[in-house]
Motif scaffolding. Sequence first.
Motif, PDB file in Angstrom:
ATOM      1  N   ASP A 123     -34.966   9.122  -9.518  1.00 36.94           N
ATOM      2  CA  ASP A 123     -33.985  10.212  -9.516  1.00 36.94           C
ATOM      3  C   ASP A 123     -33.963  10.973  -8.194  1.00 36.94           C
ATOM      4  N   LYS A 140     -22.579   5.914 -13.578  1.00 39.71           N
ATOM      5  CA  LYS A 140     -23.456   5.843 -14.751  1.00 39.71           C
ATOM      6  C   LYS A 140     -24.798   5.269 -14.307  1.00 39.71           C
ATOM      7  N   PHE A 141     -25.874   5.887 -14.781  1.00 43.85           N
ATOM      8  CA  PHE A 141     -27.208   5.528 -14.324  1.00 43.85           C
ATOM      9  C   PHE A 141     -27.943   4.714 -15.384  1.00 43.85           C
ATOM     10  N   SER A 142     -28.644   3.681 -14.936  1.00 46.20           N
ATOM     11  CA  SER A 142     -29.391   2.819 -15.836  1.00 46.20           C
ATOM     12  C   SER A 142     -30.749   2.511 -15.211  1.00 46.20           C
ATOM     13  N   TYR A 143     -31.809   2.550 -16.037  1.00 43.09           N
ATOM     14  CA  TYR A 143     -33.153   2.258 -15.549  1.00 43.09           C
ATOM     15  C   TYR A 143     -33.802   1.176 -16.401  1.00 43.09           C
ATOM     16  N   GLU A 144     -34.511   0.279 -15.735  1.00 41.25           N
ATOM     17  CA  GLU A 144     -35.318  -0.726 -16.423  1.00 41.25           C
ATOM     18  C   GLU A 144     -36.566  -0.959 -15.579  1.00 41.25           C
ATOM     19  N   GLY A 180     -33.709   1.108 -10.869  1.00 46.97           N
ATOM     20  CA  GLY A 180     -32.642   2.002 -11.290  1.00 46.97           C
ATOM     21  C   GLY A 180     -31.346   1.576 -10.634  1.00 46.97           C
ATOM     22  N   GLU A 181     -30.243   1.688 -11.349  1.00 45.00           N
ATOM     23  CA  GLU A 181     -28.965   1.246 -10.792  1.00 45.00           C
ATOM     24  C   GLU A 181     -27.853   2.205 -11.180  1.00 45.00           C
ATOM     25  N   MET A 201     -24.012   2.314 -11.908  1.00 43.43           N
ATOM     26  CA  MET A 201     -22.920   1.414 -12.264  1.00 43.43           C
ATOM     27  C   MET A 201     -21.600   2.187 -12.213  1.00 43.43           C
TER      28      MET A 201
END
Length: 218
Positions: free
Chosen positions: A149, A202-206, A210-211, A213
């Motif tokens: 972040d 839009k935020f995505s974490y794995e 983090g990406e 989109m």
Amino acid sequence: MSWAALTSGGKDSILAVQKAIDAGMQVTHLVTVVPENTESYMFHSANLKAVPVMAARCGAEYVEIRSKGVKEQEVEDLEKGLADLGVEGIIVGAIESEYQRSRVAAVCDRLGLKLFAPLWKMDPLTLMHEVASRLDAVIVVCAADGLGDNVLGKKIDEKLIDVLLAVHKSRRIHLAGEGGEYESLVLNAPCFSEPIHCSEMKFSYEGLRGEVMIERFW
């Protein structure tokens, strides 16, 4: 003399395009390799839908090359895609990756094309200051310990460079992200006729990855 630029829409390749234009070179094509494999050794996969809009902003033709993103085979895919463009040279944004530069150079040699790599061996901090002063670029992927972040979705400016410097010193990441620690997306540059606009991020974490989109660009 006409040139095609290899670009994912990130800071390095677009800065290389800008430097080519600054030098009076005619950039006629923006070429993007779209890999099926998000872990491609050579090519980024995040937010590539922005590149056709960038090409339009630059007055260049957009060329898309599809690849499965398999190591070494993706270089063959690149060569096939470049073979009939009718340009005389290729522009790349490589900084220190000999893996990337040498393979593109070999493709150029086989096709009889010149290679322009204006960022090659450029000091990473100097490069980042130039990105901050000349481009409107945001970080859209982070994939290293210490990055999350604090950088994701944020514009690359002097304040963010300080954050990256701190992580570089504590975790030994490459300051310019050359090791895949992060990826960026350029929303404006001097060579654009107007800025790129985009829909909501839009935020995505794995895990560590983090990406950001983005659905639409215009």
